[in-house]
Design an enzyme around this catalytic site. Structure first.
Site, PDB file in Angstrom:
ATOM      1  N   ARG A  14      10.116   4.361  82.408  1.00  0.00           N
ATOM      2  CA  ARG A  14       9.456   5.262  83.379  1.00  0.00           C
ATOM      3  C   ARG A  14       8.345   5.748  82.991  1.00  0.00           C
ATOM      4  O   ARG A  14       7.260   5.635  83.168  1.00  0.00           O
ATOM      5  CB  ARG A  14      11.037   5.541  83.486  1.00  0.00           C
ATOM      6  CG  ARG A  14      10.229   6.867  84.562  1.00  0.00           C
ATOM      7  CD  ARG A  14      10.026   8.306  84.581  1.00  0.00           C
ATOM      8  NE  ARG A  14      10.437   8.632  83.134  1.00  0.00           N
ATOM      9  CZ  ARG A  14       9.233   9.884  82.589  1.00  0.00           C
ATOM     10  NH1 ARG A  14       8.257  10.563  83.285  1.00  0.00           N
ATOM     11  NH2 ARG A  14      10.014  10.636  81.419  1.00  0.00           N
ATOM     12  N   ASP A  15       7.778   6.308  81.897  1.00  0.00           N
ATOM     13  CA  ASP A  15       6.772   7.583  81.429  1.00  0.00           C
ATOM     14  C   ASP A  15       6.057   6.563  81.290  1.00  0.00           C
ATOM     15  O   ASP A  15       4.761   6.682  81.654  1.00  0.00           O
ATOM     16  CB  ASP A  15       7.182   8.235  80.258  1.00  0.00           C
ATOM     17  CG  ASP A  15       6.569   9.079  80.366  1.00  0.00           C
ATOM     18  OD1 ASP A  15       5.289   9.819  80.713  1.00  0.00           O
ATOM     19  OD2 ASP A  15       6.684  10.392  79.375  1.00  0.00           O
ATOM     20  N   HIS A 206       9.727  15.082  73.658  1.00  0.00           N
ATOM     21  CA  HIS A 206       9.521  14.363  73.878  1.00  0.00           C
ATOM     22  C   HIS A 206       8.087  14.828  73.922  1.00  0.00           C
ATOM     23  O   HIS A 206       7.335  15.249  74.456  1.00  0.00           O
ATOM     24  CB  HIS A 206       9.595  14.347  75.409  1.00  0.00           C
ATOM     25  CG  HIS A 206       9.585  13.404  76.158  1.00  0.00           C
ATOM     26  ND1 HIS A 206      10.277  12.534  77.546  1.00  0.00           N
ATOM     27  CD2 HIS A 206       8.547  13.173  77.074  1.00  0.00           C
ATOM     28  CE1 HIS A 206       8.704  11.785  77.954  1.00  0.00           C
ATOM     29  NE2 HIS A 206       7.784  12.782  78.140  1.00  0.00           N
ATOM     30  N   HIS A 208       3.948  13.422  73.904  1.00  0.00           N
ATOM     31  CA  HIS A 208       2.897  12.816  74.183  1.00  0.00           C
ATOM     32  C   HIS A 208       2.419  13.218  73.161  1.00  0.00           C
ATOM     33  O   HIS A 208       2.436  13.432  71.895  1.00  0.00           O
ATOM     34  CB  HIS A 208       2.713  12.917  75.258  1.00  0.00           C
ATOM     35  CG  HIS A 208       3.219  12.283  76.289  1.00  0.00           C
ATOM     36  ND1 HIS A 208       2.809  11.882  77.186  1.00  0.00           N
ATOM     37  CD2 HIS A 208       4.012  12.871  76.815  1.00  0.00           C
ATOM     38  CE1 HIS A 208       4.139  11.287  78.445  1.00  0.00           C
ATOM     39  NE2 HIS A 208       5.561  12.379  77.928  1.00  0.00           N
ATOM     40  N   CYS A 240       1.730  11.599  82.268  1.00  0.00           N
ATOM     41  CA  CYS A 240       2.329  12.201  83.677  1.00  0.00           C
ATOM     42  C   CYS A 240       1.292  11.686  84.570  1.00  0.00           C
ATOM     43  O   CYS A 240       0.102  12.613  83.927  1.00  0.00           O
ATOM     44  CB  CYS A 240       3.181  13.081  83.367  1.00  0.00           C
ATOM     45  SG  CYS A 240       3.288  14.071  85.136  1.00  0.00           S
ATOM     46  N   ASN A 249       3.397   8.072  75.366  1.00  0.00           N
ATOM     47  CA  ASN A 249       4.421   8.936  74.685  1.00  0.00           C
ATOM     48  C   ASN A 249       3.469   8.946  73.118  1.00  0.00           C
ATOM     49  O   ASN A 249       3.359   7.459  73.081  1.00  0.00           O
ATOM     50  CB  ASN A 249       5.400   8.157  75.063  1.00  0.00           C
ATOM     51  CG  ASN A 249       6.320   9.127  76.694  1.00  0.00           C
ATOM     52  OD1 ASN A 249       6.064   7.830  77.304  1.00  0.00           O
ATOM     53  ND2 ASN A 249       6.911   9.857  76.366  1.00  0.00           N
TER      54      ASN A 249
HETATM   55  P1  HMG Z   1       7.845  17.262  98.682  1.00  0.00           P
HETATM   56  O1  HMG Z   1       6.701  16.438  99.252  1.00  0.00           O
HETATM   57  O2  HMG Z   1       7.840  18.586  98.138  1.00  0.00           O
HETATM   58  O3  HMG Z   1       9.453  16.220  99.363  1.00  0.00           O
HETATM   59  O4  HMG Z   1       7.624  16.094  96.923  1.00  0.00           O
HETATM   60  P2  HMG Z   1       9.653  16.340 100.604  1.00  0.00           P
HETATM   61  O5  HMG Z   1      10.786  16.219 100.874  1.00  0.00           O
HETATM   62  O6  HMG Z   1       8.906  17.234 101.886  1.00  0.00           O
HETATM   63  O7  HMG Z   1       9.305  14.810 100.881  1.00  0.00           O
HETATM   64  C1  HMG Z   1       7.997  14.159 101.172  1.00  0.00           C
HETATM   65  C2  HMG Z   1       7.666  12.957 101.136  1.00  0.00           C
HETATM   66  O8  HMG Z   1       8.493  12.873 100.110  1.00  0.00           O
HETATM   67  C3  HMG Z   1       8.473  12.325 102.147  1.00  0.00           C
HETATM   68  O9  HMG Z   1       8.325  11.300 102.248  1.00  0.00           O
HETATM   69  C4  HMG Z   1      10.684  12.018 100.960  1.00  0.00           C
HETATM   70  O10 HMG Z   1      10.885  11.328 102.255  1.00  0.00           O
HETATM   71  C5  HMG Z   1       9.877  11.587 100.333  1.00  0.00           C
HETATM   72  P3  HMG Z   1       7.558  11.528 103.787  1.00  0.00           P
HETATM   73  O11 HMG Z   1       7.964  11.955 105.680  1.00  0.00           O
HETATM   74  O12 HMG Z   1       6.728  11.646 103.555  1.00  0.00           O
HETATM   75  O13 HMG Z   1       7.349   9.729 104.765  1.00  0.00           O
HETATM   76  N1  HMG Z   1      10.718  11.820  99.639  1.00  0.00           N
HETATM   77  C6  HMG Z   1      11.985  11.214  98.391  1.00  0.00           C
HETATM   78  N2  HMG Z   1      11.434   9.654  98.793  1.00  0.00           N
HETATM   79  C7  HMG Z   1      11.519   8.745  97.592  1.00  0.00           C
HETATM   80  N3  HMG Z   1      12.391   9.051  97.680  1.00  0.00           N
HETATM   81  C8  HMG Z   1      12.857  10.822  96.437  1.00  0.00           C
HETATM   82  C9  HMG Z   1      11.906  11.485  97.033  1.00  0.00           C
HETATM   83  N4  HMG Z   1      11.996  12.239  97.951  1.00  0.00           N
HETATM   84  C10 HMG Z   1      11.276  13.342  98.722  1.00  0.00           C
HETATM   85  N5  HMG Z   1      13.760  11.313  95.379  1.00  0.00           N
HETATM   86  C11 HMG Z   1       9.138  15.397  95.735  1.00  0.00           C
HETATM   87  C12 HMG Z   1       9.060  16.737  96.199  1.00  0.00           C
HETATM   88  C13 HMG Z   1       9.686  15.794  94.414  1.00  0.00           C
HETATM   89  C14 HMG Z   1      10.386  14.322  96.038  1.00  0.00           C
HETATM   90  C15 HMG Z   1       8.164  15.216  94.754  1.00  0.00           C
HETATM   91  O14 HMG Z   1       7.009  15.825  94.703  1.00  0.00           O
HETATM   92  C16 HMG Z   1       8.101  13.907  93.894  1.00  0.00           C
HETATM   93  O15 HMG Z   1       8.688  12.572  94.204  1.00  0.00           O
HETATM   94  N6  HMG Z   1       7.034  13.995  92.926  1.00  0.00           N
HETATM   95  C17 HMG Z   1       7.969  13.172  91.411  1.00  0.00           C
HETATM   96  C18 HMG Z   1       6.283  13.776  90.507  1.00  0.00           C
HETATM   97  C19 HMG Z   1       6.703  12.413  89.385  1.00  0.00           C
HETATM   98  O16 HMG Z   1       7.545  11.629  89.458  1.00  0.00           O
HETATM   99  N7  HMG Z   1       6.017  13.171  88.062  1.00  0.00           N
HETATM  100  C20 HMG Z   1       6.312  11.651  87.568  1.00  0.00           C
HETATM  101  C21 HMG Z   1       7.600  12.290  85.963  1.00  0.00           C
HETATM  102  S1  HMG Z   1       7.518  13.995  85.171  1.00  0.00           S
HETATM  103  C22 HMG Z   1       7.420  13.398  83.919  1.00  0.00           C
HETATM  104  O17 HMG Z   1       6.392  12.358  83.527  1.00  0.00           O
HETATM  105  C23 HMG Z   1       7.143  13.977  82.939  1.00  0.00           C
HETATM  106  C24 HMG Z   1       8.173  14.107  81.759  1.00  0.00           C
HETATM  107  O18 HMG Z   1       7.637  13.084  81.541  1.00  0.00           O
HETATM  108  C25 HMG Z   1       8.684  15.161  80.788  1.00  0.00           C
HETATM  109  C26 HMG Z   1       7.127  15.877  80.560  1.00  0.00           C
HETATM  110  O19 HMG Z   1       6.388  14.763  79.832  1.00  0.00           O
HETATM  111  O20 HMG Z   1       7.053  16.328  80.346  1.00  0.00           O
HETATM  112  C27 HMG Z   1      10.083  13.547  82.500  1.00  0.00           C
HETATM  113 MG    MG Z   2       6.466  11.817  79.887  1.00  0.00          MG
END
Ligand code: HMG
Ligand code: MG
Length: 302
Positions: A14-15, A206, A208, A240, A249
């Site tokens: 995933r990450d 966690h 990095h 990210c 990571n």
């Molecule tokens: P948004 O634009 O505010 O939400 O995004 P929305 O509800 O308006 O939806 C926008 C679009 O996304 C729509 O599609 C929805 O259908 C679709 P469109 O009509 O434009 O074609 N949508 C989805 N599709 C599939 N599955 C879903 C979903 N939800 C909405 N669940 C949202 C808000 C949270 C959805 C978006 O910003 C997003 O998906 N962000 C994810 C970002 C991400 O994955 N970042 C990396 C992971 S975090 C990380 O790495 C940190 C971590 O490792 C810890 C660390 O290191 O600190 C965990």
């Molecule tokens: Mg991370």
């Protein structure tokens, strides 16, 4: 303090893969997850049910879950940002889900388009529904030490978000140094506060490894605060897409090597972790950052 088994969560699929420029073919992803499940790890974060527009690398997570052979005793978990994500995770029978927010508003807005406060409101029904469905829930706190946009984050602020997530009902926390900028001093500052209110077994760190401090940080959390849970990524994959400048990571095999050298028990087969990472390397178009992956083949890595 240093007794007991360390608990690793392997976040490479995933990450790790969410930040790779090249899309890894589905079959190779599934093989990677399966190989990691054979390393002795208790949990593999196998995908993310986020928006495919936001992170195209995770768009095939349903297919990954559909393809993998599950291994008894290993949890196959998934990242979910909202109720839609939870429904997708439930549909593929993920064993556990992870919700995520951050300690800084600017990063959170870039990452999930919500302030920290609004994201907690959005996550409340996700956590409640996941728990009602019998799934364990992890809560990630990103930018717990530094934000790529706001700079240093106060330990009180990060601890406050940890408290808020626990109040929603998450079973465990994963405290993220998203941009790999923390040092042992930062770890001490946050854990000195957090450990007064949260049992150590509920906390995963966690780290990095952007500045090469992740192993030192993990040893500090373990040796000085009794934290035994750590996230890591085979080969040191990761990052990210919404945290500019951040690298992977901490590599699972490098962190496990450090713990074992200090007398810790990881239960991991480091040669298997390394082999899983090296099998992926040709598909990525770059060398893995892990130290153990660079040891010439044939030499003892454990
Ligand atoms: P948004 O634009 O505010 O939400 O995004 P929305 O509800 O308006 O939806 C926008 C679009 O996304 C729509 O599609 C929805 O259908 C679709 P469109 O009509 O434009 O074609 N949508 C989805 N599709 C599939 N599955 C879903 C979903 N939800 C909405 N669940 C949202 C808000 C949270 C959805 C978006 O910003 C997003 O998906 N962000 C994810 C970002 C991400 O994955 N970042 C990396 C992971 S975090 C990380 O790495 C940190 C971590 O490792 C810890 C660390 O290191 O600190 C965990
Ligand atoms: Mg991370």
């Amino acid at each position: 303090m240093l007794k007991g088994k360390l608990r690793f969560v392997e976040v490479g699929p995933r990450d790790g893969l969410q930040n790779e420029a090249r899309l890894v073919p589905l079959a190779a992803k599934a093989r990677f997850v399966e190989a990691l499940a054979e390393t002795g790890v208790g949990e593999v974060e196998a995908g993310a049910f986020v928006s495919p527009n936001a992170v195209p690398q995770m768009a095939d997570s349903e297919k990954v879950f559909g393809l993998i052979m599950r291994k008894r005793g290993v949890l196959f978990s998934a990242l979910v940002p909202n109720e839609r994500g939870l429904e997708r995770a439930l549909a593929v029978k993920a064993d556990k889900v992870s919700v995520f927010t951050a300690a800084s508003d600017t990063f959170n807005r870039r990452n999930i388009n919500a302030s920290v406060k609004d994201s907690l409101t959005r996550l409340a029904p996700v956590v409640a529904r996941a728990r009602a469905a019998g799934l364990p829930v992890r809560g990630y706190v990103s930018t717990a030490f530094h934000c790529p946009f706001e700079g240093p984050i106060s330990p009180e602020t990060a601890a406050g978000v940890c408290r808020d997530l626990l109040a929603l009902g998450v079973d465990e926390l994963s405290v993220g140094d998203t941009i790999g900028r923390a040092s042992p001093r930062d770890v001490r500052a946050l854990l000195s506060i957090l450990m007064k209110e949260v049992p150590a077994e509920k906390v995963f760190m966690h780290f990095h490894d952007t500045y090469g401090m992740a192993v030192a940080n993990a040893l500090t959390a373990w040796g000085e605060f009794g934290i035994s849970g750590f996230d890591s990524s085979a080969g040191g994959l990761g990052g990210c897409p919404y945290a500019p400048g951040a690298t992977g990571n901490v590599a699972t095999e490098d962190l496990a090597f450090a713990f074992e050298a200090e007398g810790g028990m990881t239960g991991l087969d480091l040669a298997k972790v390394r082999a899983a990472a090296l099998a992926l390397e040709p598909l990525l178009g770059h060398r893995l950052s892990s130290k153990l992956c660079r040891i010439p083949s044939g030499r003892d890595v454990a």
